[in-house]
Design a protein around this motif. Structure first.
Motif, PDB file in Angstrom:
ATOM      1  N   ASP A  81      14.728 -16.083  36.162  1.00  0.00           N
ATOM      2  CA  ASP A  81      14.488 -16.066  34.717  1.00  0.00           C
ATOM      3  C   ASP A  81      14.852 -17.385  34.040  1.00  0.00           C
ATOM      4  O   ASP A  81      14.852 -17.483  32.815  1.00  0.00           O
ATOM      5  CB  ASP A  81      15.268 -14.917  34.062  1.00  0.00           C
ATOM      6  N   GLY A  82      15.202 -18.421  34.829  1.00  0.00           N
ATOM      7  CA  GLY A  82      15.508 -19.722  34.263  1.00  0.00           C
ATOM      8  C   GLY A  82      16.925 -19.885  33.776  1.00  0.00           C
ATOM      9  O   GLY A  82      17.312 -20.975  33.354  1.00  0.00           O
ATOM     10  N   THR A  83      17.716 -18.825  33.814  1.00  0.00           N
ATOM     11  CA  THR A  83      19.089 -18.908  33.316  1.00  0.00           C
ATOM     12  C   THR A  83      20.097 -19.159  34.433  1.00  0.00           C
ATOM     13  O   THR A  83      21.280 -19.320  34.163  1.00  0.00           O
ATOM     14  CB  THR A  83      19.481 -17.617  32.589  1.00  0.00           C
ATOM     15  N   GLY A  84      19.651 -19.189  35.664  1.00  0.00           N
ATOM     16  CA  GLY A  84      20.559 -19.378  36.791  1.00  0.00           C
ATOM     17  C   GLY A  84      19.768 -19.356  38.083  1.00  0.00           C
ATOM     18  O   GLY A  84      18.532 -19.398  38.082  1.00  0.00           O
ATOM     19  N   PRO A  85      20.462 -19.306  39.213  1.00  0.00           N
ATOM     20  CA  PRO A  85      19.761 -19.262  40.495  1.00  0.00           C
ATOM     21  C   PRO A  85      18.968 -17.968  40.645  1.00  0.00           C
ATOM     22  O   PRO A  85      19.301 -16.951  40.014  1.00  0.00           O
ATOM     23  CB  PRO A  85      20.909 -19.346  41.517  1.00  0.00           C
ATOM     24  N   PRO A  86      17.918 -17.989  41.440  1.00  0.00           N
ATOM     25  CA  PRO A  86      17.141 -16.757  41.668  1.00  0.00           C
ATOM     26  C   PRO A  86      18.017 -15.645  42.231  1.00  0.00           C
ATOM     27  O   PRO A  86      18.962 -15.888  42.980  1.00  0.00           O
ATOM     28  CB  PRO A  86      16.084 -17.203  42.683  1.00  0.00           C
ATOM     29  N   ARG A  87      17.704 -14.424  41.841  1.00  0.00           N
ATOM     30  CA  ARG A  87      18.459 -13.273  42.281  1.00  0.00           C
ATOM     31  C   ARG A  87      17.540 -12.304  43.019  1.00  0.00           C
ATOM     32  O   ARG A  87      16.315 -12.351  42.857  1.00  0.00           O
ATOM     33  CB  ARG A  87      19.102 -12.572  41.082  1.00  0.00           C
ATOM     34  N   ILE A  88      18.149 -11.432  43.783  1.00  0.00           N
ATOM     35  CA  ILE A  88      17.396 -10.439  44.528  1.00  0.00           C
ATOM     36  C   ILE A  88      17.287  -9.150  43.716  1.00  0.00           C
ATOM     37  O   ILE A  88      18.300  -8.595  43.277  1.00  0.00           O
ATOM     38  CB  ILE A  88      18.056 -10.137  45.887  1.00  0.00           C
ATOM     39  N   ARG A  89      16.087  -8.712  43.488  1.00  0.00           N
ATOM     40  CA  ARG A  89      15.865  -7.394  42.880  1.00  0.00           C
ATOM     41  C   ARG A  89      15.631  -6.426  44.027  1.00  0.00           C
ATOM     42  O   ARG A  89      14.602  -6.474  44.688  1.00  0.00           O
ATOM     43  CB  ARG A  89      14.654  -7.418  41.954  1.00  0.00           C
ATOM     44  N   PRO A  90      16.596  -5.561  44.312  1.00  0.00           N
ATOM     45  CA  PRO A  90      16.524  -4.732  45.515  1.00  0.00           C
ATOM     46  C   PRO A  90      15.374  -3.733  45.480  1.00  0.00           C
ATOM     47  O   PRO A  90      14.865  -3.380  44.409  1.00  0.00           O
ATOM     48  CB  PRO A  90      17.881  -4.019  45.531  1.00  0.00           C
ATOM     49  N   TRP A  91      15.025  -3.279  46.661  1.00  0.00           N
ATOM     50  CA  TRP A  91      13.886  -2.374  46.808  1.00  0.00           C
ATOM     51  C   TRP A  91      14.031  -1.094  45.994  1.00  0.00           C
ATOM     52  O   TRP A  91      13.059  -0.602  45.416  1.00  0.00           O
ATOM     53  CB  TRP A  91      13.716  -2.011  48.283  1.00  0.00           C
ATOM     54  N   PHE A  92      15.265  -0.557  45.894  1.00  0.00           N
ATOM     55  CA  PHE A  92      15.413   0.751  45.257  1.00  0.00           C
ATOM     56  C   PHE A  92      15.206   0.694  43.754  1.00  0.00           C
ATOM     57  O   PHE A  92      14.824   1.688  43.137  1.00  0.00           O
ATOM     58  CB  PHE A  92      16.772   1.374  45.594  1.00  0.00           C
ATOM     59  N   LEU A  93      15.427  -0.493  43.133  1.00  0.00           N
ATOM     60  CA  LEU A  93      15.197  -0.592  41.692  1.00  0.00           C
ATOM     61  C   LEU A  93      13.718  -0.571  41.346  1.00  0.00           C
ATOM     62  O   LEU A  93      13.347  -0.298  40.203  1.00  0.00           O
ATOM     63  CB  LEU A  93      15.857  -1.847  41.138  1.00  0.00           C
ATOM     64  N   ARG A  94      12.876  -0.816  42.324  1.00  0.00           N
ATOM     65  CA  ARG A  94      11.430  -0.760  42.076  1.00  0.00           C
ATOM     66  C   ARG A  94      10.937   0.683  41.958  1.00  0.00           C
ATOM     67  O   ARG A  94       9.804   0.926  41.561  1.00  0.00           O
ATOM     68  CB  ARG A  94      10.687  -1.491  43.185  1.00  0.00           C
ATOM     69  N   LEU A  95      11.803   1.630  42.285  1.00  0.00           N
ATOM     70  CA  LEU A  95      11.437   3.040  42.135  1.00  0.00           C
ATOM     71  C   LEU A  95      11.704   3.554  40.725  1.00  0.00           C
ATOM     72  O   LEU A  95      11.227   4.625  40.355  1.00  0.00           O
ATOM     73  CB  LEU A  95      12.233   3.891  43.130  1.00  0.00           C
ATOM     74  N   PHE A  96      12.487   2.808  39.942  1.00  0.00           N
ATOM     75  CA  PHE A  96      12.851   3.232  38.595  1.00  0.00           C
ATOM     76  C   PHE A  96      11.932   2.599  37.565  1.00  0.00           C
ATOM     77  O   PHE A  96      11.558   1.433  37.703  1.00  0.00           O
ATOM     78  CB  PHE A  96      14.300   2.828  38.287  1.00  0.00           C
ATOM     79  N   PRO A  97      11.624   3.306  36.497  1.00  0.00           N
ATOM     80  CA  PRO A  97      11.920   4.723  36.246  1.00  0.00           C
ATOM     81  C   PRO A  97      10.773   5.647  36.619  1.00  0.00           C
ATOM     82  O   PRO A  97      10.845   6.845  36.385  1.00  0.00           O
ATOM     83  CB  PRO A  97      12.150   4.741  34.740  1.00  0.00           C
ATOM     84  N   SER A  98       9.696   5.085  37.166  1.00  0.00           N
ATOM     85  CA  SER A  98       8.484   5.871  37.365  1.00  0.00           C
ATOM     86  C   SER A  98       8.602   6.905  38.477  1.00  0.00           C
ATOM     87  O   SER A  98       8.016   7.989  38.388  1.00  0.00           O
ATOM     88  CB  SER A  98       7.306   4.937  37.669  1.00  0.00           C
TER      89      SER A  98
END
Length: 298
Positions: A98-115
């Motif tokens: 997001d430009g505010t710091g180093p890249p971060r990992i968005r884990p697989w399980f958060l891609r299940l939320f909220p749908s």
């Protein structure tokens, strides 16, 4: 003074007993417990508690394991719905910048939320001592901060081998999906296992990915950390690629070397034994494998 005749037939049995105690209406006093009697009663209660506490502990552990199995079942439904709407692929980790710091990992399980999975508690095992880390999440904007916070991990062989080629389970299914690990309890659960310089945060869990061997991954260069635990007594719970939730004994894995080949594992069709020949944890005792059958051509 004339004393009454307590044995007179006119008194009746109740009257004679009352008369004998000096009170026509009933006895004057009751007898108290002696010190020895109190000690005996207390000793009996202590013995009963000693006998009952293990049973209560087992009941509590069984109840927690049942909740954990239900959570994994819900996770299985969410993964199935996700694959249905995403061309058959399992959700993988994403790099978030997001430009505010180093890249971060968005884990697989958060891609299940909220749908696909609306209850965050479904990713927290009641026996996980660090379950509060995920329950503390209120937003998902800082997704990378919670990559290791779930109580469950996903099969790293499926997610990383050949660049995630096997994650398309609709087209590249194992020969026996009911015997293939898809997700499971992930550790470590030891409170001393935490990253240096970040005390109290809890242990790292490989971005909630189950690796088949501590410190080695033939499909990824990163060094992996130990994750096998004994969260439910002597075992963990495992969700298979076929949607079943099963128990796997792990207490025997913690003090044994990790081998490249296991005869029982190979006999069950383990691809890591018959094809890759790399060190891996073997769950063949419970007929569970990282992958079964030959790998499809890329």
């Amino acid at each position: 003074m004339i004393l009454p005749n307590c044995q007179s037939p006119q008194w009746g049995r109740a009257g004679r007993l009352a008369c004998a105690h000096g009170k026509p209406g009933g006895p004057q006093s009751t007898q108290a417990f002696t010190l020895i009697e109190l000690i005996v009663v207390i000793s009996l209660i202590a013995v009963l508690l000693t006998l009952l506490l293990p049973s209560l502990k087992r009941s509590t552990t069984l109840a927690s394991s049942t909740v954990c199995m239900h959570n994994l079942q819900q996770l299985g439904y969410a993964l199935e719905m996700y694959r249905f709407e995403n061309a058959g692929f399992l959700p993988g980790a994403e790099t978030v910048a997001d430009g505010t710091g180093p890249p971060r990992i968005r884990p697989w399980f958060l891609r299940l939320f909220p749908s696909y999975l609306t209850d965050l508690g479904a990713l927290t095992c009641p026996e996980d001592p660090f379950r509060h880390r995920l329950l503390a999440v209120r937003t998902f904007s800082a997704a990378g901060d919670f990559a290791d916070s779930a109580s469950y991990g996903i099969n790293g062989f499926i997610m990383t081998c050949r660049g995630g080629y096997l994650a398309d389970l609709d087209r590249r299914r194992p020969t026996r999906p009911l015997d293939v690990i898809l997700a499971a309890d992930i550790g470590p659960d030891l409170r001393g296992a935490q990253p240096a310089g970040n005390p109290g945060s809890g242990p790292e869990r490989n971005d909630s990915v189950l690796q088949w061997d501590d410190g080695y991954d033939p499909c990824a260069p990163e060094v992996q950390l130990p994750w096998v635990t004994t969260r439910h007594g002597k075992s963990i719970n495992i969700l298979t690629a076929g949607g079943a939730v099963r128990e796997a004994r792990t207490v025997d894995l913690l003090d044994k070397p990790i081998l490249e080949y296991y005869s029982s594992c190979a006999a069950g069709g383990c691809t890591l034994c018959t094809r890759f020949h790399v060190p891996h944890y073997s769950f063949a005792r419970d007929r569970l494998f990282w992958w079964t059958g030959p790998l499809p051509a890329p």
